[in-house]
Design a protein around this motif. Structure first.
Motif, mmCIF file in Angstrom:
data_model
loop_
_atom_site.group_PDB
_atom_site.id
_atom_site.type_symbol
_atom_site.label_atom_id
_atom_site.label_comp_id
_atom_site.label_asym_id
_atom_site.label_seq_id
_atom_site.Cartn_x
_atom_site.Cartn_y
_atom_site.Cartn_z
ATOM 1 N N GLN A 25 -3.373 7.516 -2.539
ATOM 2 C CA GLN A 25 -3.063 6.820 -2.232
ATOM 3 C C GLN A 25 -3.592 5.251 -3.566
ATOM 4 O OE1 GLN A 25 -4.985 5.236 1.855
ATOM 5 N NE2 GLN A 25 -3.417 6.886 2.212
ATOM 6 N N TYR B 31 0.954 -1.153 0.236
ATOM 7 C CA TYR B 31 0.029 0.248 0.030
ATOM 8 C C TYR B 31 0.998 0.870 -0.022
ATOM 9 C CZ TYR B 31 -4.407 2.233 0.466
ATOM 10 O OH TYR B 31 -5.616 3.376 0.447
ATOM 11 N N ALA C 50 1.724 5.631 -1.483
ATOM 12 C CA ALA C 50 1.359 6.925 -1.220
ATOM 13 C C ALA C 50 2.046 7.640 -2.635
ATOM 14 C CB ALA C 50 1.286 7.695 0.076
#
Length: 396
Positions: free
Chosen positions: A371, A330, A332
Motif C-alpha cells: 500500500q 490510499y 494498493a
C-alpha cells in the motif's frame, strides 16, 4: 551524542517519523527539468493563511502586549468560547467554553489526552493503518498499542475491537475523516464504538482534524448530542488544516472538565500556554472565514473527485483505490515488491514522493507492503492527472 550512552531512552522505543525519514530520500535528488517532483508525502497546506488573518496576527503583534506574554494554560477564553460555539453548530449540540481547551497542535492534544488517561503498561486500541504519530507517542509513554486491522472498506470493526479489550485497556482511538486512508467513518459506526467504550468504562478518542473537509453535510455523528458525552468521548481538532496555521501549532481538545484539569498539568509542564499570536489568528478565522473555508472544502472535494474519476487507467494496470477523502487517497500497488523500496525508487525514477503503507502498519504486516498513502492536498487536478500518468507508465 553516542546512542549507546543512553540505552534506556524512551525515544528508542519507537521509529523515526515517516515525514522526517522520507525527506532524507530527497537529499542529492536531481530530477530532469521536465519531471518536477510531485510531493505527496505530507498532509499540510503549503500556502499561508488568508491576508485578513495574517493582518490580525500582525496587528496583535504590534498593538496587543498580551500576545507576547504567558497566557492561560488551556487557551484564551475568547477562542475557547468561539470554538465551542462553532462545534455546537457543526454537531447540532450544546457545548460551552469550559468543555474545550486549546493546545499547541493536535498532536499535543493527543499527548495530553494519553497523559491524563494512561500509565505504564496500559493499552490503547488503535486501528491500523494508523496515524504514525499516535503510535510513536504511545511507544514513548510505555503504553501498549493494540492494533485493530481495518476491513476491506478500510473501516474498523467494533466487534473486533471488543475482542481486544482487557483490564489494561484505557481507550479506543478513531480518526475520521481518516489519516492515512481518507475514508469517512459513518455516524452509525462511530456510535457503535462510543457505545462499546461506554459499556467498558473506556475513553473513545475521536480525532477529527480533517472534519472541515468531510463530504457530508450536517453532523457527521451524534456523539455530542448525548448529554453525558464527556463521560466517554474525548474529541481532538486542529486549526492547522482549516486556516493554514501549521507553523503556529494550534489544536484543541473537548473533554470532561475533570479530564481537562488533568491535561492542564501536562500542558503547563510542556508549553505553559498555546502560542498567543496563533490564537489571535484562529479566533479571527473562526469569526470571519466561514465562506472562505467552505470554498476550500469544495476545492478538496473536487480533487477527491479527480482521484476517483481518473483512477481507471491505474486500475487497468492492477492498482486499487482503497480509500479516498479529506487530504488522502490510499492505494494498493500491483507489484510483487515491498512498498518501502518501491517508494524510494518512485522518487528517483518517476519524481513522485509518497509514503509506503509500511509506515502506517505494524512491523511485518503484509498489507503495508502492498500500500501507499497519497496526500493530495497540495496537488491540483492537473497535478493529479500528472501523477496518474507517471504511475501508469512506471513499473519496477
Amino acid at each position: 551524542m553516542p546512542q549507546a550512552r543512553f540505552p534506556h531512552a524512551r525515544t528508542k522505543d519507537t521509529f523515526v517519523s515517516p515525514i522526517v525519514n522520507s525527506r532524507r530520500w530527497l537529499e542529492g535528488l536531481n530530477l530532469p527539468a521536465d519531471m518536477p517532483l510531485l510531493n505527496l508525502s505530507q498532509a499540510a497546506p503549503a500556502d499561508p493563511p488568508p491576508e485578513g488573518l495574517r493582518r490580525a496576527i500582525a496587528e496583535a503583534a504590534l498593538g496587543d502586549d498580551s500576545s507576547h506574554l504567558y497566557g492561560a494554560v488551556l487557551g484564551r477564553d475568547s477562542l475557547r468560547a468561539a470554538l465551542a460555539a462553532k462545534m455546537g453548530r457543526h454537531y447540532a449540540a450544546d457545548l460551552k467554553a469550559g468543555d474545550v481547551a486549546i493546545t499547541s497542535g493536535c498532536n499535543q492534544a493527543f499527548a495530553a489526552t494519553i497523559a491524563a488517561l494512561c500509565g505504564e503498561g496500559d493499552q490503547v486500541i488503535l486501528p491500523t493503518p494508523w496515524y504514525f504519530n499516535h503510535r510513536m507517542w504511545l511507544d514513548m509513554q510505555g503504553v501498549e498499542t493494540c492494533p485493530l486491522p481495518v476491513g476491506a472498506a478500510m473501516l474498523p470493526c467494533p466487534d473486533a475491537a471488543a475482542k481486544l479489550i482487557t483490564d489494561r485497556t484505557r481507550a479506543i482511538v478513531l480518526v475520521t475523516p481518516n489519516n492515512p486512508c481518507g475514508v469517512e467513518y459513518p455516524g452509525g459506526l462511530v456510535q457503535r464504538f462510543y457505545d462499546l467504550a461506554r459499556a467498558h468504562g473506556l475513553a473513545l478518542i475521536v480525532d477529527e482534524t480533517y472534519r472541515d473537509f468531510d463530504s457530508r453535510d450536517g453532523p457527521p455523528h451524534g456523539l455530542f448530542q448525548d448529554p453525558g458525552w464527556s463521560d466517554t468521548l474525548i474529541h481532538l481538532y486542529s486549526f492547522s488544516k482549516a486556516y493554514r496555521l501549521t507553523g503556529h501549532r494550534l489544536g484543541a481538545v473537548a473533554a470532561h472538565r475533570d479530564h481537562l484539569q488533568e491535561m492542564e498539568k501536562f500542558l503547563d509542564t510542556v508549553t505553559i500556554c498555546p502560542a498567543q499570536l496563533g490564537q489571535v489568528g484562529a479566533l479571527w478565522g473562526l469569526e470571519n472565514l466561514d465562506d472562505w473555508l467552505a470554498a476550500e472544502r469544495q476545492e478538496l472535494l473536487r480533487r477527491r473527485a479527480a482521484i476517483e474519476s481518473g483512477f481507471a487507467p491505474l486500475a487497468a494496470r492492477g492498482w486499487q483505490l482503497l480509500g479516498c477523502g479529506a487530504y488522502f487517497a490510499y492505494v494498493a500497488h500491483p507489484f510483487d515488491q515491498h512498498s518501502d523500496p518501491l517508494a524510494r525508487r518512485l522518487v528517483k525514477e518517476a519524481g513522485i514522493l509518497m509514503l509506503p503503507g509500511s509506515m502506517f502498519t505494524p512491523k511485518g504486516d503484509p498489507s503495508g507492503a502492498q500500500q501507499f498513502r497519497i496526500a493530495f492536498a497540495n496537488v491540483d487536478t492537473s497535478g493529479i492527472r500528472t501523477l496518474f500518468d507517471r504511475l501508469a507508465n512506471w513499473a519496477p
